[in-house]
Design a protein around this motif. Structure first.
Motif, PDB file in Angstrom:
ATOM      1  N   LEU B  30       0.821  -1.199   0.000  1.00  0.00           N
ATOM      2  CA  LEU B  30       0.000   0.000   0.000  1.00  0.00           C
ATOM      3  C   LEU B  30       0.856   1.251   0.000  1.00  0.00           C
ATOM      4  O   LEU B  30       0.443   2.292  -0.492  1.00  0.00           O
ATOM      5  CB  LEU B  30      -0.932   0.017   1.221  1.00  0.00           C
ATOM      6  N   ALA B  31       2.035   1.107   0.581  1.00  0.00           N
ATOM      7  CA  ALA B  31       2.896   2.285   0.633  1.00  0.00           C
ATOM      8  C   ALA B  31       3.365   2.678  -0.759  1.00  0.00           C
ATOM      9  O   ALA B  31       3.686   3.830  -0.999  1.00  0.00           O
ATOM     10  CB  ALA B  31       4.089   2.025   1.539  1.00  0.00           C
ATOM     11  N   VAL B  32       3.432   1.685  -1.641  1.00  0.00           N
ATOM     12  CA  VAL B  32       3.866   2.053  -2.986  1.00  0.00           C
ATOM     13  C   VAL B  32       2.711   2.098  -3.961  1.00  0.00           C
ATOM     14  O   VAL B  32       2.892   2.057  -5.170  1.00  0.00           O
ATOM     15  CB  VAL B  32       4.945   1.076  -3.516  1.00  0.00           C
ATOM     16  N   ASN B  33       1.517   2.182  -3.427  1.00  0.00           N
ATOM     17  CA  ASN B  33       0.351   2.350  -4.274  1.00  0.00           C
ATOM     18  C   ASN B  33      -0.043   3.814  -4.231  1.00  0.00           C
ATOM     19  O   ASN B  33      -0.255   4.362  -3.156  1.00  0.00           O
ATOM     20  CB  ASN B  33      -0.771   1.450  -3.732  1.00  0.00           C
ATOM     21  N   PRO B  34      -0.171   4.436  -5.390  1.00  0.00           N
ATOM     22  CA  PRO B  34      -0.423   5.885  -5.368  1.00  0.00           C
ATOM     23  C   PRO B  34      -1.692   6.268  -4.627  1.00  0.00           C
ATOM     24  O   PRO B  34      -1.768   7.327  -4.021  1.00  0.00           O
ATOM     25  CB  PRO B  34      -0.548   6.259  -6.848  1.00  0.00           C
ATOM     26  N   LEU B  35      -2.680   5.398  -4.681  1.00  0.00           N
ATOM     27  CA  LEU B  35      -3.920   5.748  -4.015  1.00  0.00           C
ATOM     28  C   LEU B  35      -4.018   5.087  -2.645  1.00  0.00           C
ATOM     29  O   LEU B  35      -5.079   5.067  -2.046  1.00  0.00           O
ATOM     30  CB  LEU B  35      -5.112   5.310  -4.876  1.00  0.00           C
ATOM     31  N   GLY B  36      -2.888   4.561  -2.195  1.00  0.00           N
ATOM     32  CA  GLY B  36      -2.912   3.759  -0.974  1.00  0.00           C
ATOM     33  C   GLY B  36      -3.531   4.473   0.206  1.00  0.00           C
ATOM     34  O   GLY B  36      -4.431   3.964   0.871  1.00  0.00           O
ATOM     35  N   ASP B  37      -3.041   5.660   0.459  1.00  0.00           N
ATOM     36  CA  ASP B  37      -3.541   6.365   1.644  1.00  0.00           C
ATOM     37  C   ASP B  37      -5.015   6.674   1.533  1.00  0.00           C
ATOM     38  O   ASP B  37      -5.761   6.585   2.507  1.00  0.00           O
ATOM     39  CB  ASP B  37      -2.743   7.660   1.830  1.00  0.00           C
ATOM     40  N   ARG B  38      -5.440   7.032   0.336  1.00  0.00           N
ATOM     41  CA  ARG B  38      -6.852   7.341   0.166  1.00  0.00           C
ATOM     42  C   ARG B  38      -7.707   6.127   0.456  1.00  0.00           C
ATOM     43  O   ARG B  38      -8.785   6.227   1.033  1.00  0.00           O
ATOM     44  CB  ARG B  38      -7.125   7.806  -1.256  1.00  0.00           C
ATOM     45  N   ILE B  39      -7.221   4.995   0.036  1.00  0.00           N
ATOM     46  CA  ILE B  39      -8.004   3.781   0.245  1.00  0.00           C
ATOM     47  C   ILE B  39      -8.080   3.460   1.726  1.00  0.00           C
ATOM     48  O   ILE B  39      -9.119   3.042   2.231  1.00  0.00           O
ATOM     49  CB  ILE B  39      -7.400   2.634  -0.565  1.00  0.00           C
ATOM     50  N   ILE B  40      -6.970   3.657   2.404  1.00  0.00           N
ATOM     51  CA  ILE B  40      -7.005   3.437   3.851  1.00  0.00           C
ATOM     52  C   ILE B  40      -8.030   4.360   4.484  1.00  0.00           C
ATOM     53  O   ILE B  40      -8.812   3.958   5.344  1.00  0.00           O
ATOM     54  CB  ILE B  40      -5.612   3.671   4.460  1.00  0.00           C
ATOM     55  N   ASN B  41      -8.025   5.608   4.030  1.00  0.00           N
ATOM     56  CA  ASN B  41      -8.999   6.536   4.572  1.00  0.00           C
ATOM     57  C   ASN B  41     -10.426   6.120   4.265  1.00  0.00           C
ATOM     58  O   ASN B  41     -11.343   6.419   5.027  1.00  0.00           O
ATOM     59  CB  ASN B  41      -8.743   7.939   4.021  1.00  0.00           C
ATOM     60  N   ALA B  42     -10.584   5.441   3.151  1.00  0.00           N
ATOM     61  CA  ALA B  42     -11.938   5.000   2.823  1.00  0.00           C
ATOM     62  C   ALA B  42     -12.435   3.984   3.836  1.00  0.00           C
ATOM     63  O   ALA B  42     -13.629   3.882   4.098  1.00  0.00           O
ATOM     64  CB  ALA B  42     -11.962   4.398   1.424  1.00  0.00           C
ATOM     65  N   PHE B  43     -11.509   3.232   4.406  1.00  0.00           N
ATOM     66  CA  PHE B  43     -11.920   2.270   5.421  1.00  0.00           C
ATOM     67  C   PHE B  43     -12.218   2.943   6.748  1.00  0.00           C
ATOM     68  O   PHE B  43     -12.939   2.399   7.582  1.00  0.00           O
ATOM     69  CB  PHE B  43     -10.811   1.226   5.640  1.00  0.00           C
ATOM     70  N   PHE B  44     -11.616   4.088   6.935  1.00  0.00           N
ATOM     71  CA  PHE B  44     -11.818   4.775   8.207  1.00  0.00           C
ATOM     72  C   PHE B  44     -12.494   6.104   7.948  1.00  0.00           C
ATOM     73  O   PHE B  44     -11.859   7.146   7.983  1.00  0.00           O
ATOM     74  CB  PHE B  44     -10.462   5.035   8.876  1.00  0.00           C
ATOM     75  N   PRO B  45     -13.764   6.079   7.698  1.00  0.00           N
ATOM     76  CA  PRO B  45     -14.417   7.345   7.355  1.00  0.00           C
ATOM     77  C   PRO B  45     -14.556   8.221   8.584  1.00  0.00           C
ATOM     78  O   PRO B  45     -14.554   7.738   9.718  1.00  0.00           O
ATOM     79  CB  PRO B  45     -15.785   6.889   6.862  1.00  0.00           C
ATOM     80  N   ASP B  46     -14.657   9.494   8.348  1.00  0.00           N
ATOM     81  CA  ASP B  46     -14.935  10.450   9.425  1.00  0.00           C
ATOM     82  C   ASP B  46     -13.949  10.314  10.573  1.00  0.00           C
ATOM     83  O   ASP B  46     -14.332  10.365  11.738  1.00  0.00           O
ATOM     84  CB  ASP B  46     -16.363  10.277   9.984  1.00  0.00           C
ATOM     85  N   ASP B  47     -12.720  10.123  10.255  1.00  0.00           N
ATOM     86  CA  ASP B  47     -11.686  10.132  11.295  1.00  0.00           C
ATOM     87  C   ASP B  47     -11.824   9.030  12.330  1.00  0.00           C
ATOM     88  O   ASP B  47     -11.305   9.138  13.434  1.00  0.00           O
ATOM     89  CB  ASP B  47     -11.683  11.477  12.034  1.00  0.00           C
ATOM     90  N   LYS B  48     -12.551   8.014  11.984  1.00  0.00           N
ATOM     91  CA  LYS B  48     -12.597   6.894  12.925  1.00  0.00           C
ATOM     92  C   LYS B  48     -11.207   6.299  13.076  1.00  0.00           C
ATOM     93  O   LYS B  48     -10.434   6.284  12.135  1.00  0.00           O
ATOM     94  CB  LYS B  48     -13.542   5.825  12.391  1.00  0.00           C
ATOM     95  N   GLN B  49     -10.952   5.777  14.240  1.00  0.00           N
ATOM     96  CA  GLN B  49      -9.622   5.200  14.439  1.00  0.00           C
ATOM     97  C   GLN B  49      -9.615   3.691  14.432  1.00  0.00           C
ATOM     98  O   GLN B  49      -8.577   3.075  14.293  1.00  0.00           O
ATOM     99  CB  GLN B  49      -9.032   5.687  15.761  1.00  0.00           C
ATOM    100  N   SER B  50     -10.753   3.135  14.655  1.00  0.00           N
ATOM    101  CA  SER B  50     -10.756   1.671  14.666  1.00  0.00           C
ATOM    102  C   SER B  50     -11.817   1.176  13.716  1.00  0.00           C
ATOM    103  O   SER B  50     -12.808   1.847  13.443  1.00  0.00           O
ATOM    104  CB  SER B  50     -11.010   1.149  16.075  1.00  0.00           C
ATOM    105  N   LEU B  51     -11.569   0.025  13.229  1.00  0.00           N
ATOM    106  CA  LEU B  51     -12.470  -0.532  12.225  1.00  0.00           C
ATOM    107  C   LEU B  51     -12.884  -1.908  12.702  1.00  0.00           C
ATOM    108  O   LEU B  51     -12.044  -2.763  12.954  1.00  0.00           O
ATOM    109  CB  LEU B  51     -11.718  -0.641  10.901  1.00  0.00           C
ATOM    110  N   ASP B  52     -14.173  -2.075  12.850  1.00  0.00           N
ATOM    111  CA  ASP B  52     -14.569  -3.413  13.273  1.00  0.00           C
ATOM    112  C   ASP B  52     -14.766  -4.301  12.061  1.00  0.00           C
ATOM    113  O   ASP B  52     -14.839  -3.852  10.931  1.00  0.00           O
ATOM    114  CB  ASP B  52     -15.826  -3.366  14.147  1.00  0.00           C
TER     115      ASP B  52
END
Lengths: 828, 167
Positions: B30-52
């Motif tokens: 993911l670190a070498v994926n250009p959209l990596g960070d965005r995708i991570i953010n997609a899993f954590f919407p609204d600044d959530k810190q944990s994902l069930d």
């Protein structure tokens, strides 16, 4: 200017060709003819003493050196031929090299024959099987991209086993059936003979496949399937061939039911036994290379010797030797690359490529020469034609049927065009020829079989090799003619690729592919501990190795930049990142570029140029420019099938530059997200400074390369950020430095405020990519940028801007060199 | 990647089914994926810190291959993995401020992420402008979800946004 050169190249190549032929003719004649004079000189001692007692200052004693001389000269001729061919680019892009070599062989054979009326230098099965084939197969196994190979193993096995049996059976039976109708005249052959012939002509040949597919640039998955099939069908071929051969010798009347059963059993024994032999030898090889730290100079030798021994052992035990050496190469890859030092790895790669390439050249040339031999020719038009028809026809049917079955089980479907390439790319080659020559000379139809095999091989290599590329292009262009991709489609399509590969990576982490995980765990726990050097084991972390590799590239590019600026004489060729639209050769990487252009996932790639050629003229200039720019500069998605296999070139994957840029960008962004937690403004400013130093430190690491401070083991636990600070959108970690090697040396490197902070605050920020047990080696450029480098780097201050600088700081203080373990899946 | 694997397996085994951002950031690819960070953010919407686990699966489910079901009840709720939802996922990656349209600025950001560093600002802007021009049907200078969907109607989304094994 280019035209001039080409013309000159054409003229030059013509001259060189003439020269070559003259040389070869001379060789041929001299080999035969100088038997005479040396015998004369040899006889003189037997004559009157007065003559021989004279001391001869110079004697020409041909027989003394005859054998090695001829061998060396033929190898030289083969090499010269390659040079000559590549002088003219136009020719080599159209005609596959193998075809050219065969033609050359024919000409040479003709010359020699015309001079002496004897057939010389045929491709004997012994030479072929013992000396020419092993390097090629070893090269294939060693550079095999394991992940794709094992990912497609089911498909490959099916094609190799079922497909070959199908081909053999149908061809043999059809020929037998037709022979009954007397179209082919009265052949003195029964069912068993035809089945034998079928079995040896059915097998797809790895040498030929490789040679031709290199020109075509099919997508990696397709290539792996065809190539894997050609390698693995050796077991089937060996079994079938031996079984039928013994049946023929025994005579059809004496074949018992038990023999059939034995044949089936022997298939399993041969294939599994061969594989086992290969794996055992791979194990031995890896184990040995673990201890060769002090004898680095001969390290490469071990690789070749042990692999060759695996081949011979399997051959001795009448198991499948090709399978043995293939699996030896496949299994030892990882450990050898981890254990050997950098230069040895390079040596092994280059030597292997050289041997394989050389062997292939010689094989094709001799295929040509061996044909010029009147003794072996028997012409039977019907038989030859029918054989050709049958093998093509049955191959197509076989491929279609199997693909249809396989597509039910495959993740990535095989489409029509893939099937076309697979059927058309099923080339027969030297293995078939060698096998047929090995047949019992007492068999009456042997001559017919030999001639037919030669014709078949020529047909497939030359004709099919010549036409496969235009065929593929025509098909692809035909399919995508009506599609002109929009800018949006390209862009978003690429975005989707990235998204998909990201999701795959994420979900891959959460553990699908049960088998692969099991294997990697097993490997990590047991195998690597046994077979990899200590230093290699430590540095296995994937991200770290990416980082290290990037640093390495950084260093190399820095050096090359320096050279360019310093206008040194030699040119260092950097990776060809720029897509050259006019060069078909560059399309090795194009599989991802054209992935955007296709809406289907067909695996055959298409050169960008073909699309360009069809662009209608009233298109906006700017539009084209924009398209081009997107094409060139969009990051390529993670290549699921990243493969740069080539017999003749060692291609360095140039995804690293892209990886590096993205990596740096990502890390920068992540660092920016660090926000202070509980400690308020003071901490913010202090932290910002610390953060800067940390960022700088990330480049020059908390640990000196290896020697003083091998494992800076930082165990860190994840702490969910407390609810009290919802604004902290960043990452928080807790670091407990577990290492007890905190001596002064460390303090000298570490930011002094670091240790102070530890006591004070609960939260330490270390970027998440620094996980346990790693050492990070900074790039030279990174070190240059940091003014106040810690004293431990003093050995680097006389900056050696040489290509060996990488090794110099790797060697550091330690006796134990730090071999770089690259990405486990990287193709070297 | 083996460190995260064991940690995640640990978590799963302890039934502590919470992922955090670090788990994702540790994944090397993911670190070498250009959209990596965005995708991570997609899993954590609204600044959530944990994902069930449930939310995680819900997002992953949208990548299931679509099943062409002729007899589907047209009134039933749209399945998660429908084409439209896949597009929506991608759309949300572009549209960071959740206003329902991809503005020029947002598109420039994404393009910047996906293009190599050597592309200049001017080139970037011209590409963005052309892209918007191509897709923009109502002339508002931004791409709405409908326009987004329309511009991609020819792309075989089932292939590009589906992971087979999820079936």
């Amino acid at each position: 200017m280019a035209g001039d050169r080409r013309r000159c190249g054409g003229g030059c190549s013509l001259w060189s060709l003439v020269l070559l032929l003259a040389l070869a003719a001379l060789l041929g004649c001299s080999a035969e003819g100088t038997g005479e004079p040396s015998r004369v000189t040899g006889e003189t001692p037997a004559g009157p003493n007065s003559k021989s007692s004279r001391y001869q200052i110079v004697t020409v004693d041909w027989q003394h050196v005859e054998d090695p001389y001829t061998i060396a000269s033929w190898v030289l001729v083969a090499g010269l031929a390659k040079i000559v061919f590549h002088l003219s680019e136009k020719v080599t892009t159209v005609v596959p090299e193998s075809a050219l070599l065969i033609v050359l062989g024919l000409i040479l054979g003709g010359i020699v024959w015309a001079a002496d009326h004897t057939a010389s230098f045929t491709l004997t099965p012994t030479v072929f099987f013992f000396y020419l084939l092993p390097p090629i197969v070893l090269d294939a196994g060693y550079f095999m991209p394991n992940r794709h190979f094992f990912g497609n193993l089911g498909t490959i096995l099916m094609y190799a086993v079922i497909g070959t049996i199908w081909n053999a059976a149908t061809t043999g039976l059809s020929l037998y059936g037709v022979s009954k109708t007397k179209i082919m005249g009265n052949l003195d052959a029964g069912l068993l003979e035809f089945l034998l012939f079928g079995s040896l002509i059915a097998a797809v040949d790895p040498v030929a496949v490789l040679a031709v597919f290199e020109e075509v640039h099919v997508n990696e998955m397709l290539f792996i399937i065809v190539f894997g099939e050609s390698l693995l069908n050796d077991a089937v071929t060996v079994v079938l061939y031996n079984v039928f051969k013994s049946f023929v010798e025994v005579g059809p009347e004496n074949v018992e039911g038990l023999d059939y059963f034995k044949g089936i059993v022997s298939f399993f024994v041969v294939s599994l036994g061969g594989t086992a032999v290969g794996i055992i030898f791979a194990f031995i090889l890896s184990l040995i290379t673990r201890f060769t730290k002090h004898v680095r100079v001969i390290e490469p030798g071990f690789v070749f010797i042990i692999s060759y021994l695996s081949y011979l052992t399997a051959e001795m035990l009448s198991l499948s030797a090709i399978l043995a050496i293939t699996f030896c190469g496949i299994c030892c890859q990882k450990y050898v690359k981890a254990n050997l030092c950098e230069q040895s790895i390079t040596t092994v790669r280059y030597a292997m490529k050289m041997l394989a390439s050389g062997a292939e050249t010689i094989i094709f040339m001799f295929l040509g020469i061996s044909a010029v031999n009147t003794e072996i020719w028997t012409w039977n038009t019907a038989f030859i034609l029918l054989t050709l028809v049958f093998i093509s026809f049955y191959r197509v049917i076989g491929v279609v049927l199997q693909t249809w079955i396989l597509n039910h089980y495959r993740v990535v479907q095989l489409e029509i065009i893939d099937q076309v390439v697979m059927s058309y790319g099923g080339l027969r080659g030297a293995v078939a020829f060698a096998l047929v020559v090995l047949l019992d000379p007492k068999m009456p139809v042997k001559k017919l079989f030999v001639s037919t095999t030669i014709i078949v091989v020529y047909f497939t290599v030359i004709i099919q090799g010549l036409t496969i590329k235009p065929l593929v292009n025509w098909l692809k262009v035909k399919r995508s003619q009506h599609k002109e991709p929009l800018l949006n489609e390209k862009l978003h399509g690429r975005a989707f690729d990235h998204i998909l590969s990201a999701i795959e990576d994420i979900s891959g982490q959460i553990g699908h592919n049960y088998l692969r995980d099991k294997w990697t765990n097993f490997d990590r726990k047991y195998l690597s501990k046994i077979m990899m050097r200590k230093s290699a084991q430590i540095s296995r972390d994937k991200i770290l190795s990416v980082f290290r590799e990037l640093n390495l590239k950084d260093a190399i590019s820095y050096v090359s930049e320096g050279e360019r600026k310093g206008s040194l004489a030699f040119i260092r060729s950097s990776s060809d990142v720029n897509v050259d639209f006019t060069g078909p050769r560059h399309s090795v990487v194009d599989s991802s570029v054209s992935a955007v252009l296709r809406e289907s996932t067909s695996e055959v790639c298409l050169d960008m140029q073909a699309i360009e050629n069809r662009t209608k003229s009233p298109k906006d200039r700017e539009e084209i420019v924009t398209h081009h720019m997107l094409q060139q500069h969009l990051y390529k998605p993670r290549k699921r099938y990243r493969l740069n296999y080539s017999r003749h070139k060692l291609v360095r994957s140039d995804g690293e530059k892209q990886d590096k840029e993205i990596f740096q960008r990502t890390m920068k962004k992540r660092l920016e997200h660090f926000k202070p937690t509980k400690l308020g403004n003071n901490y913010t400013t202090k932290f910002r400074n610390m953060k800067k130093e940390r960022a700088a430190k990330k480049k020059h690491s908390d640990a000196v390369p290896n020697g003083k401070l091998s494992t800076h083991s930082v165990a860190f636990q994840v702490k969910d950020s407390e609810a009290e600070d919802p604004s902290d959108g960043g990452i928080s970690f807790l670091i407990t430095p577990a290492s007890n090697e905190s001596d002064e040396i460390r303090a000298g490197i570490e930011n002094p405020s670091f240790s102070v902070e530890e006591d004070q605050s609960d939260f330490q920020m270390i970027p998440p990519w620094m996980s346990n047990e790693e050492t990070v080696i900074p790039s030279q450029r990174a070190r240059l940028q940091i003014p106040g480098s810690p004293t431990n780097f003093r050995r680097l201050t006389p900056l050696q801007l040489s290509s060996r600088s990488i090794d110099s700081f790797l060697l550091a203080d330690i006796p134990d060199e730090h071999p770089l373990s690259f990405l486990p899946e990287s193709s070297m | 990647p083996f460190a995260p694997l064991s940690t995640i397996q640990d978590k799963l085994s302890r039934l502590a089914l919470f992922f955090s951002r670090e788990d994702f950031q540790r994944i090397g690819e993911l670190a070498v994926n250009p959209l990596g960070d965005r995708i991570i953010n997609a899993f954590f919407p609204d600044d959530k810190q944990s994902l069930d686990f449930r939310s995680f699966i819900r997002i992953l489910a949208c990548f299931r291959p679509t099943v062409k079901d002729k007899y589907a009840d047209p009134n039933a709720a749209e399945p998660i993995n429908s084409r439209s939802n896949k597009l929506r996922f991608a759309f949300q990656l572009y549209d960071q401020d959740r206003d329902g349209i991809i503005s020029r600025g947002e598109l420039i950001q994404v393009l910047r992420m996906m293009l190599e560093a050597q592309v200049t600002e001017d080139q970037l802007e011209s590409i963005t402008d052309r892209t918007i021009q191509e897709a923009d049907l109502d002339g508002d200078g931004a791409i709405s979800f409908e326009e987004f969907r329309k511009s991609l109607e020819n792309i075989n989304l089932e292939h590009k946004m589906s992971i087979r094994f999820l079936q």
